[in-house]
Design a protein around this motif. Structure first.
Motif: not given
Length: 135
Positions: A11-15, A23-24, A53-54, A80-83
């Motif tokens: 999922a991370i790689l897809n985005r 941020h990979l 958060s990265h 890309g960060y916590t919120d």
């Protein structure tokens, strides 16, 4: 664990491969740790404080936001960060590094001032601080 970690990484790689600004490395490096944290702690009751958060993408995938990583039409639905406005599992809004210790200390002090005990069985608070690698 391996299958879940693979799904989170995919999922991370897809985005990150399709959406600018992702941020990979920091995220791929904490997949198993994040799975373990969510297995051991009861988020959002137990507060997870990320120093970077990265490193929060695996946390986001595991807390109901996977579609923002797998569906290209929904990539912009998460930051890309916590919120905390985005999701109840995000304790604080944080971007870059070096905020976790001050946040955790401030939260602990606020509990002391309010008379909330860490050992109070009704309000047990567990804090995990994730530090970026110095390498």
């Amino acid at each position: 664990l391996e299958e879940l970690a693979t799904n989170v990484r995919d999922a991370i790689l897809n985005r990150v491969s399709q959406y600018p600004g992702g941020h990979l490395g920091p995220n791929l490096g904490v997949v198993e740790m994040t799975i373990a944290l969510h297995k051991v702690f009861n988020s959002p009751v137990d507060k997870l404080i990320w120093d970077v958060s990265h490193q929060s993408y695996p946390h986001k995938v595991l807390t109901g936001r996977k579609e923002f990583f797998t569906d290209k039409d929904k990539f912009s639905g998460t930051t890309g960060y916590t919120d905390p406005e985005e999701n109840e599992h995000d304790f604080i809004r944080v971007g870059h590094t070096s905020t976790s210790i001050a946040t955790a200390m401030g939260y602990a002090l606020a509990q002391d001032v309010q008379g909330i005990s860490f050992t109070d069985s009704k309000r047990t608070i567990k804090l995990w601080i994730s530090f970026p690698s110095s390498r």
